[in-house]
Design a protein around this motif. Structure first.
Motif, PDB file in Angstrom:
ATOM      1  N   GLY A 111       0.814  -1.215   0.000  1.00  0.00           N
ATOM      2  CA  GLY A 111       0.000   0.000   0.000  1.00  0.00           C
ATOM      3  C   GLY A 111       0.845   1.261   0.000  1.00  0.00           C
ATOM      4  O   GLY A 111       0.565   2.212  -0.741  1.00  0.00           O
ATOM      5  N   LEU A 112       1.882   1.276   0.820  1.00  0.00           N
ATOM      6  CA  LEU A 112       2.769   2.440   0.881  1.00  0.00           C
ATOM      7  C   LEU A 112       3.456   2.678  -0.467  1.00  0.00           C
ATOM      8  O   LEU A 112       3.513   3.803  -0.955  1.00  0.00           O
ATOM      9  N   ALA A 169       6.410 -10.828  -8.550  1.00  0.00           N
ATOM     10  CA  ALA A 169       6.441 -11.397  -7.203  1.00  0.00           C
ATOM     11  C   ALA A 169       7.792 -12.046  -6.947  1.00  0.00           C
ATOM     12  O   ALA A 169       8.362 -12.687  -7.822  1.00  0.00           O
ATOM     13  N   GLY A 170       8.280 -11.864  -5.738  1.00  0.00           N
ATOM     14  CA  GLY A 170       9.474 -12.568  -5.292  1.00  0.00           C
ATOM     15  C   GLY A 170       9.076 -13.814  -4.522  1.00  0.00           C
ATOM     16  O   GLY A 170       7.910 -14.205  -4.505  1.00  0.00           O
ATOM     17  N   ASN A 171      10.030 -14.412  -3.856  1.00  0.00           N
ATOM     18  CA  ASN A 171       9.768 -15.644  -3.115  1.00  0.00           C
ATOM     19  C   ASN A 171       9.391 -15.401  -1.653  1.00  0.00           C
ATOM     20  O   ASN A 171       9.144 -16.351  -0.921  1.00  0.00           O
ATOM     21  N   GLN A 172       9.305 -14.132  -1.220  1.00  0.00           N
ATOM     22  CA  GLN A 172       9.005 -13.818   0.179  1.00  0.00           C
ATOM     23  C   GLN A 172       7.733 -12.985   0.347  1.00  0.00           C
ATOM     24  O   GLN A 172       7.508 -12.432   1.418  1.00  0.00           O
ATOM     25  N   GLU A 173       6.915 -12.867  -0.691  1.00  0.00           N
ATOM     26  CA  GLU A 173       5.754 -11.979  -0.633  1.00  0.00           C
ATOM     27  C   GLU A 173       4.700 -12.474   0.355  1.00  0.00           C
ATOM     28  O   GLU A 173       4.435 -13.665   0.445  1.00  0.00           O
ATOM     29  N   LEU A 174       4.097 -11.524   1.081  1.00  0.00           N
ATOM     30  CA  LEU A 174       3.056 -11.819   2.052  1.00  0.00           C
ATOM     31  C   LEU A 174       1.721 -11.175   1.680  1.00  0.00           C
ATOM     32  O   LEU A 174       0.766 -11.277   2.430  1.00  0.00           O
ATOM     33  N   TYR A 175       1.656 -10.497   0.545  1.00  0.00           N
ATOM     34  CA  TYR A 175       0.407  -9.917   0.060  1.00  0.00           C
ATOM     35  C   TYR A 175      -0.225 -10.898  -0.920  1.00  0.00           C
ATOM     36  O   TYR A 175       0.418 -11.841  -1.380  1.00  0.00           O
ATOM     37  N   GLY A 176      -1.478 -10.660  -1.247  1.00  0.00           N
ATOM     38  CA  GLY A 176      -2.162 -11.500  -2.225  1.00  0.00           C
ATOM     39  C   GLY A 176      -2.433 -10.739  -3.505  1.00  0.00           C
ATOM     40  O   GLY A 176      -2.373  -9.505  -3.546  1.00  0.00           O
ATOM     41  N   GLU A 177      -2.751 -11.470  -4.562  1.00  0.00           N
ATOM     42  CA  GLU A 177      -3.045 -10.822  -5.833  1.00  0.00           C
ATOM     43  C   GLU A 177      -4.273  -9.928  -5.740  1.00  0.00           C
ATOM     44  O   GLU A 177      -4.372  -8.937  -6.468  1.00  0.00           O
ATOM     45  N   ASP A 178      -5.206 -10.237  -4.848  1.00  0.00           N
ATOM     46  CA  ASP A 178      -6.360  -9.350  -4.647  1.00  0.00           C
ATOM     47  C   ASP A 178      -5.919  -7.978  -4.150  1.00  0.00           C
ATOM     48  O   ASP A 178      -6.510  -6.960  -4.522  1.00  0.00           O
ATOM     49  N   ASP A 179      -4.883  -7.948  -3.316  1.00  0.00           N
ATOM     50  CA  ASP A 179      -4.356  -6.670  -2.819  1.00  0.00           C
ATOM     51  C   ASP A 179      -3.802  -5.825  -3.965  1.00  0.00           C
ATOM     52  O   ASP A 179      -3.907  -4.601  -3.950  1.00  0.00           O
ATOM     53  N   ILE A 180      -3.220  -6.482  -4.946  1.00  0.00           N
ATOM     54  CA  ILE A 180      -2.633  -5.778  -6.085  1.00  0.00           C
ATOM     55  C   ILE A 180      -3.722  -5.247  -7.010  1.00  0.00           C
ATOM     56  O   ILE A 180      -3.626  -4.123  -7.507  1.00  0.00           O
ATOM     57  N   ARG A 181      -4.764  -6.032  -7.232  1.00  0.00           N
ATOM     58  CA  ARG A 181      -5.833  -5.616  -8.141  1.00  0.00           C
ATOM     59  C   ARG A 181      -6.488  -4.312  -7.718  1.00  0.00           C
ATOM     60  O   ARG A 181      -7.020  -3.582  -8.540  1.00  0.00           O
ATOM     61  N   GLU A 182      -6.456  -4.013  -6.431  1.00  0.00           N
ATOM     62  CA  GLU A 182      -7.037  -2.771  -5.928  1.00  0.00           C
ATOM     63  C   GLU A 182      -6.218  -1.547  -6.326  1.00  0.00           C
ATOM     64  O   GLU A 182      -6.701  -0.422  -6.238  1.00  0.00           O
ATOM     65  N   ARG A 183      -4.995  -1.740  -6.753  1.00  0.00           N
ATOM     66  CA  ARG A 183      -4.063  -0.653  -7.048  1.00  0.00           C
ATOM     67  C   ARG A 183      -4.010  -0.398  -8.542  1.00  0.00           C
ATOM     68  O   ARG A 183      -3.525  -1.224  -9.311  1.00  0.00           O
ATOM     69  N   LYS A 184      -4.504   0.735  -8.968  1.00  0.00           N
ATOM     70  CA  LYS A 184      -4.609   1.042 -10.406  1.00  0.00           C
ATOM     71  C   LYS A 184      -3.257   1.330 -11.060  1.00  0.00           C
ATOM     72  O   LYS A 184      -3.117   1.186 -12.267  1.00  0.00           O
TER      73      LYS A 184
END
Length: 164
Positions: free
Chosen positions: A44-45, A58-73
């Motif tokens: 988000g930041l 995506a790297g191998n340590q990501e803790l976010y989901g693809e849904d979190d990304i879709r919210e970001r235009k």
């Protein structure tokens, strides 16, 4: 046109703020991010930091989901690897270096491939292909670093965060 390239932030928000302030002063509006940003709050930041376009894998340590990304235009998410065209340049993004062969099989020849994972800033010309690791923006194992690509000239500069 200057493009910022970063990888391996690993939730180091203090370093992100220094980097973000610097690239804003340079008038940079495009970011290539080569993985291991890490959690949802950091995503988000980064998304809200003023970049018009963020091309991200995506790297191998990501803790976010693809849904979190879709919210970001302003985030163009490329999965585990992908390629983009900017100002006539073919640019591949991977996290782990071993994804290079998958990327080139799927997307063909690239002018540049940017990667992360090893945290070591690195430039290598491999049979006419420039492989670039901007290092670790998070400062893990090595000094915090990133890269700048001048799309009009093809010039790449590796930068140490503490020296900007």
């Amino acid at each position: 046109m200057l493009i910022a390239v970063a990888a391996d932030l690993h939730d180091n928000l203090a370093n992100w703020r220094i980097f973000s302030d610097y690239v804003k002063k340079q008038g940079i509006s495009t970011l290539l991010f080569c993985g291991d940003l890490c959690n949802r709050e950091t995503l988000g930041l980064v998304a809200d930091s003023g970049f018009e376009k963020i091309f991200m894998i995506a790297g191998n340590q990501e803790l976010y989901g693809e849904d979190d990304i879709r919210e970001r235009k302003n985030i163009i998410f490329l999965g585990r690897y992908g390629a983009v065209k900017i100002k006539g340049l073919s640019i591949g993004l991977i996290h782990e270096p071993h994804y290079e062969s998958r990327l080139t099989r799927k997307h063909g020849h690239q002018d540049y491939i940017f990667y992360g994972h090893t945290h070591k800033p690195w430039l290598e010309n491999k049979n006419g292909l420039l492989l670039v690791n901007p290092g670790t923006l998070g400062g893990v194992f090595y000094k915090a670093s990133f890269a700048l690509l001048e799309a009009d000239t093809g010039r790449i500069e590796l930068k140490i965060l503490e020296n900007i």
